[in-house]
Motif scaffolding. Sequence first.
Motif, short mmCIF file in Angstrom:
data_model
loop_
_atom_site.label_atom_id
_atom_site.label_comp_id
_atom_site.label_asym_id
_atom_site.label_seq_id
_atom_site.Cartn_x
_atom_site.Cartn_y
_atom_site.Cartn_z
N VAL A 198 0.85 -1.19 0.00
CA VAL A 198 0.00 0.00 0.00
C VAL A 198 0.89 1.25 0.00
CG1 VAL A 198 -1.54 1.37 1.45
CG2 VAL A 198 -2.04 -1.02 1.05
N VAL A 202 0.19 2.16 -4.05
CA VAL A 202 -1.04 2.91 -4.23
C VAL A 202 -0.61 4.35 -4.36
CG1 VAL A 202 -3.23 3.57 -3.24
CG2 VAL A 202 -2.38 1.26 -2.90
N VAL A 270 -2.87 4.91 2.47
CA VAL A 270 -3.41 4.01 3.48
C VAL A 270 -4.84 4.42 3.84
CG1 VAL A 270 -2.65 5.07 5.66
CG2 VAL A 270 -2.74 2.62 5.45
N LEU A 272 -6.99 5.79 1.78
CA LEU A 272 -7.83 5.31 0.67
C LEU A 272 -8.11 3.82 0.81
CD1 LEU A 272 -9.10 5.91 -2.15
CD2 LEU A 272 -6.97 5.03 -3.10
N THR A 273 -7.07 3.04 1.14
CA THR A 273 -7.24 1.60 1.27
C THR A 273 -8.23 1.27 2.39
OG1 THR A 273 -4.95 1.38 0.60
CG2 THR A 273 -5.99 -0.57 1.49
N LEU A 274 -8.10 1.96 3.52
CA LEU A 274 -9.02 1.69 4.63
C LEU A 274 -10.45 2.09 4.27
CD1 LEU A 274 -6.78 2.73 7.65
CD2 LEU A 274 -7.22 0.46 6.72
N CYS A 276 -11.67 1.88 1.25
CA CYS A 276 -12.14 0.79 0.40
C CYS A 276 -12.58 -0.39 1.25
CB CYS A 276 -11.04 0.33 -0.55
SG CYS A 276 -10.71 1.48 -1.87
N CYS A 277 -11.83 -0.70 2.31
CA CYS A 277 -12.22 -1.79 3.22
C CYS A 277 -13.63 -1.55 3.75
CB CYS A 277 -11.27 -1.88 4.41
SG CYS A 277 -9.69 -2.59 4.04
#
Lengths: 290, 271
Positions: A198, A202, A270, A272-274, A276-277
């Motif tokens: 990530v 990303v 990070v 953005l990733t969270l 998405c989760c």
Amino acid sequence: MADNEIKLSVADRRAVCWRHQFLQGSWNYERMQNGGWCYAMIPAIKALYKTKEEQSAALKRHLEFYNTHPYVSAPVIGVTLALEEERANGAAVEDQAIQGVKVGMMGPLAGVGDPVFWFTVRPILGALGASMAMGGSIIGPILFFVLWNVIRLAFLWYTQEFGYSVGTSIAKDLSGGLLGKITEGASILGMFIIGALVQRWVSISFTPIVSTVTQAEGAYIDWSSLPGGAEGIKSALEQYSALGPTGLNVEKVTTLQGNLDQLIPGLAAVCLTLLCCKLLKKNVSPIGFM
Amino acid sequence: MNPVSILLVIVVAFFAGMEGILDEWQFHQPLVACTLIGLVTGHPTEGIILGGSLQMIALGWANVGAAVAPDAALASVASAIIMVKGLGDGSANVQTAISTAIALAVPLSVAGLFLTMLCRTIAIPMVHFMDAAAEEGNFRGVELWQMLAIGLQGIRIAIPAAMLCMIPAEAVTTMLKLMPAWLSGGMAVGGGMVAAVGYAMVINMMATPEVWPFFALGFVLAAINQLTLIALGVLGVSIALIYLGLKDLAKQGGGAGGGSGDPLGDILNDY
């Protein structure tokens, strides 16, 4: 009557292993990998059962729901081969036992296969090959292709043989401590690697400029007063190494990205990733969202 | 492109399509697919460079459980064909041809995703035919439908590839020139973000409160640029082994003595 015992030959097991590569071919939303699984079992069914009724029953038995990671499915098919062999020799192995072993193993093993193969081995080999390929070297793709397939084929064959040789006992063992440990170790490795990916891959960058400051004299290179020729280049380089990148211009520009990077590099990625989760948990498609 | 090249491109596309679902030999990975298309069309070096660049974007794309990731097969095959078209008539230099192909890869991968879902739905009646064949103990029937299902996945990529080859080169390049800079720029940014979705899927599957700290560790350590991926892999394996070892030790300490491992418990028990 040991002489009459039906055994699966090495050739039969090889045939199953080869066909097992097509496991996901008829992947469908109803029973997922069931068609491919049945297709892989056909050489074994032919070798073990001789009457039409037995063969038909075996085919139907192996068309039930099945879904796991396509590589770690190899030990599952190994165990199933051992169970079918016992059954063909008259042991009381019920349909439910075979189904139970398949379902019991597929869930936890998928949890091992995805982080290990898709998110550790493939990114590492892929990045290795890609970094060579971006320089135009054919070695990159070849290295990726050969290494990946050597690892994959070795894994498929040896874990299938392992499953076959330990047979029924593997199911008992796996429901105990070993599989739990492997799963836990794989999730630790997986989470660690994904955290790293990530940060690295990303990419989001915020370009807005936060501030522009005119720097004091001596904090930047005074280009107009440099001596001419090679002497000037030398002097500029010396000043540059002393002042750093902000010494190139009179004005010092600070971007939002620069500030965020100073705080912690990859913070936006990070977040953005969270996000998405969260979206995925609420069954919102983040791709559509973007 | 000459007919032989087109035929070979379609063959490569067919393999990429099959692999897109099978995920075994990795013909659908950009690194392999773009290189092969480059080779059969006479632009090997450009194909390899495009493959390498796309591979970096697609590293985190994977089919997890029943979820479908952005489709690497259509992205790599179609963008490689577009690049070759751009190079073929000399209207674009190598750099622009490659970067436009990269920008197109992400929307193509999303389009491919819908095609995959379509194939996975068509496969439902196919396994029903397998059921019918199994009822009769008909091995050939089961095998035939399995082959057809795989072939369907191959055609999923081969048909769009053939169509792209048939469109005259001028049409593709004018279409590409019509694309404003902000759009291709935006698409490239989107590519970086799509990767986050793949990671999020796996995180949701693996995450327990116990393993979140390892995510944080990986994230922070990755900022050290001297650490290569291999070094990070070694770190991850070591941390996992150490953690499991210590946890085991802690369990044994607690379990072995029963009462004596826990002095306070002993006192309470004796009290």
